[in-house]
Design an enzyme around this catalytic site. Structure first.
Site, PDB file in Angstrom:
ATOM      1  N   HIS A   1       0.883  -1.158   0.000  1.00  0.00           N
ATOM      2  CA  HIS A   1       0.000   0.000   0.000  1.00  0.00           C
ATOM      3  C   HIS A   1       0.923   1.210   0.000  1.00  0.00           C
ATOM      4  CE1 HIS A   1      -3.593  -2.391   0.691  1.00  0.00           C
ATOM      5  NE2 HIS A   1      -2.879  -3.081   1.562  1.00  0.00           N
TER       6      HIS A   1
ATOM      7  N   CYS B   1      -1.012   2.189  -4.085  1.00  0.00           N
ATOM      8  CA  CYS B   1      -1.711   3.458  -4.265  1.00  0.00           C
ATOM      9  C   CYS B   1      -0.724   4.591  -4.009  1.00  0.00           C
ATOM     10  CB  CYS B   1      -2.882   3.576  -3.294  1.00  0.00           C
ATOM     11  SG  CYS B   1      -4.263   2.495  -3.681  1.00  0.00           S
TER      12      CYS B   1
END
Length: 139
Positions: free
Chosen positions: A26, A69
């Site tokens: 992430h 992300c």
């Protein structure tokens, strides 16, 4: 991650043709999250492999693929035209005034940073098949 990459950069890569590093995590703008939840800037991923820090990878491709992300925004869909004419070659209008000594290369030459998304935006995945970026890379 930081220690692993530092250790890897200190190895002898003379017999190797390139370095490929895939990071699936992430993240946030310009960084990925480590297992401790802390942010690791992308520069800290690539930095140990620059010409100044890793001599045995000089003039060799260093490929980094980042599935994470880079923010929370969602990109809008836009229509495309697949048969649009080309508007000319980039060589027709690109130039540089930079001076590059003949017997040297830039410290961060030969890097490719492939990202699943652009800064400030989320990346997407299929719930069953995983990320489209990594699927395409593996194909």
């Amino acid at each position: 991650m930081r220690m692993l990459l530092e250790d890897l950069s200190k190895k002898d890569h003379t017999a190797m043709d390139c370095l490929v590093c895939c990071v699936l995590s992430h993240g946030n703008c310009g960084a990925v999250y480590g297992v401790d939840g802390g942010e690791l800037p992308l520069r800290d991923l690539t930095g140990p492999f620059s010409g100044a820090h890793c001599a045995t990878l000089r003039e060799k491709p260093k490929l980094f693929f980042i599935q994470a992300c880079q923010g929370r925004k969602e990109q809008l869909a836009v229509p495309i035209e697949s048969d649009s004419p080309e508007s000319g070659s980039a060589q027709d209008y690109l130039t540089t005034d930079a001076f590059v000594p003949q017997d040297s290369i830039p410290d961060e030459a030969d890097f490719l940073l492939g990202m699943a998304t652009v800064p400030d935006f989320a990346s997407f995945k299929d719930r069953k098949e995983g990320t489209w970026f990594i699927q395409s890379l593996c194909e």
